[in-house]
Design an enzyme around this catalytic site. Structure first.
Site, mmCIF file in Angstrom:
data_model
loop_
_atom_site.group_PDB
_atom_site.id
_atom_site.type_symbol
_atom_site.label_atom_id
_atom_site.label_comp_id
_atom_site.label_asym_id
_atom_site.label_seq_id
_atom_site.Cartn_x
_atom_site.Cartn_y
_atom_site.Cartn_z
ATOM 1 N N GLU A 82 -11.343 1.707 5.465
ATOM 2 C CA GLU A 82 -10.033 2.584 6.601
ATOM 3 C C GLU A 82 -9.820 4.314 6.837
ATOM 4 O OE1 GLU A 82 -5.804 0.878 7.338
ATOM 5 O OE2 GLU A 82 -6.276 2.784 6.064
ATOM 6 N N ARG A 103 -9.530 11.806 5.879
ATOM 7 C CA ARG A 103 -9.477 10.600 6.232
ATOM 8 C C ARG A 103 -10.813 10.294 7.261
ATOM 9 N NH1 ARG A 103 -3.775 8.231 7.958
ATOM 10 N NH2 ARG A 103 -3.900 6.347 7.337
ATOM 11 N N GLU A 106 1.168 -1.252 -0.288
ATOM 12 C CA GLU A 106 0.358 0.153 0.064
ATOM 13 C C GLU A 106 0.877 1.175 -0.177
ATOM 14 O OE1 GLU A 106 -2.189 0.321 3.378
ATOM 15 O OE2 GLU A 106 -3.782 2.153 3.037
ATOM 16 N N GLU A 163 3.932 9.242 6.214
ATOM 17 C CA GLU A 163 3.606 8.596 7.242
ATOM 18 C C GLU A 163 4.605 7.225 6.925
ATOM 19 O OE1 GLU A 163 0.071 6.419 6.982
ATOM 20 O OE2 GLU A 163 -0.603 8.389 8.298
ATOM 21 N N ASP A 209 -5.188 3.679 -1.649
ATOM 22 C CA ASP A 209 -5.942 4.002 -0.730
ATOM 23 C C ASP A 209 -6.197 5.608 -1.087
ATOM 24 O OD1 ASP A 209 -6.476 5.703 1.726
ATOM 25 O OD2 ASP A 209 -5.464 4.055 2.789
#
Lengths: 268, 268
Positions: free
Chosen positions: B246, B217, B152, B158, B185
């Site tokens: 998610e 998000r 991913e 991150e 994503d």
């Protein structure tokens, strides 16, 4: 609406700056490309010759709408929210210097990363309160000098004090100084604001400077932010300040600065 | 296209999970809301009773399309790119356990944060090579078990190994295992991909699972990502896998899960 681009006057690890160093050459380049102004990113104003800087800017024919201050946090760890009295005091003293320099250019002083990230082991509410106190101390000095301070909401990964326009607006009323405003940045807004255009409308009386970078922080036109729609909102709400490109020097600084102004000019 | 949502089976600091803990209750809730599957986020499979888990899933009537592994990095610091042989080995051993568990559900194993962030004092090229070696070791085991691993791409804040779909595609050909795929994503793509739809088209044969979260998000519908356009691309390119929410449990886990499925169902 006028266009400017960020130039860093001191070496820094901060990557979202189109130009770094070599002032005279870069100022000529920026003017030649057609920009109306240059936003100066300055870690420590005490290390610069202010008269010489003023002279160079005058020669270039560019305005200085804003002075960025975040390098003092990135390079030296100075921050408004620190639990250390000494660090907070040094951060405030540093910003006071930025204010004095900004006065010479009738520029605003940007309060971005200098707020600092409250670390995991610290109390975020106390960090917030220290930030408020530091801001008040700076606003007081800036008010006497006739300078504005602009709080820039930054995305959640960079800071944990003021990520959104809404939080920024609440902060302004809490601090209570008329010379404290906001600075919207499209890159951060793409992450934090549910609808960028709505946030720009809502905050409208509280900003006079806007940072432009695309969704990937490259120059406008390299990503998927709808700048046409954003400029339409700014036009409709009589925004007359500077649109300032603060973006990654990608593929390199020259191409970023050329593409940004070419892309934006045709929309203005 | 089928819909799933992430459920974390162990306590974690990772905030982008809609549900955490209390398995039975959450599985019923997820099923009742109309989801087809549940994506399980598992820090350490050795701490779970696999037969009991299998039984609970069977009872729920939900599929398990994917198993997330990033908590092993967040909570324990295990990562594929570590300069420490011991940490790399433990990361690989951990993923092998995830693979064995995934086999029971015919699920894919997600290779996200377990790649790890190469720290400032480390050599990023060596970190990259260690990640490749770790990936190969896991792919070999997964191949024997008939399990797929999905890399991913995560945004720059991150991780610093594989941020974009393009980097992901290059990685697949470098690793050279057919059971290694990608996992797009939308939250990360909103930051990293110049045009989300184009990247989805380009990577099309290499993914069979997609993470959905909006630009902030939160659940799809709370931000400004154009999911209508994204689902149109997936439909046109015959995507038949799971769309898995998610996202942050905001305003709370229940509302996030309800709003996500209501918003997505009407577009499918």
């Amino acid at each position: 609406m006028k266009l400017s681009i960020v130039l860093s006057l001191q070496p820094t690890q901060f990557t979202a700056l189109t130009f770094q160093g070599k002032m005279g050459k870069h100022l000529r380049k920026i003017k030649t490309l057609g920009y109306d102004g240059v936003e100066l990113a300055i870690r420590d104003p005490s290390l610069l010759d202010w008269n010489q800087l003023e002279e160079s800017i005058k020669t270039s024919g560019l305005k200085v709408p804003a002075i960025g201050t975040g390098q003092a946090y990135i390079e030296e760890g100075l921050r408004f929210s620190s639990p250390s009295y000494d660090i907070r005091k040094r951060a405030i003293e540093r910003i006071k210097l930025h204010i004095l320099l900004a006065r010479r250019f009738q520029a605003g002083v940007i309060i971005g990363l200098i707020r600092g990230k409250v670390e995991g082991n610290e109390d975020i509410r106390r960090g917030f309160d220290w930030m408020i106190d530091s801001l008040k101390a700076c606003c007081e000095v800036a008010e006497k000098e006739g300078v504005s301070l602009w709080v820039e909401p930054l995305n959640r990964y960079e800071i944990n004090l003021i990520n959104t326009i809404e939080e920024g607006l609440a902060l302004l009323s809490q601090v209570g100084y008329k010379n404290l405003g906001l600075l919207p940045d499209t890159f951060h807004m793409n992450i934090e604001e549910p609808i960028i255009e709505e946030s720009l409308r809502k905050a409208r009386p509280y900003y006079q400077h806007v940072h432009l970078a695309d969704s990937n922080r490259w120059a406008p036109g390299f990503g998927h932010i709808d700048f046409k729609s954003i400029l339409q909102v700014l036009r409709e709400t009589q925004f007359e300040g500077f649109l300032s490109a603060e973006c990654l020097p990608k593929p390199d600084a020259d191409e970023a600065s050329e593409r940004a102004i070419k892309f934006l000019r045709k929309m203005l």
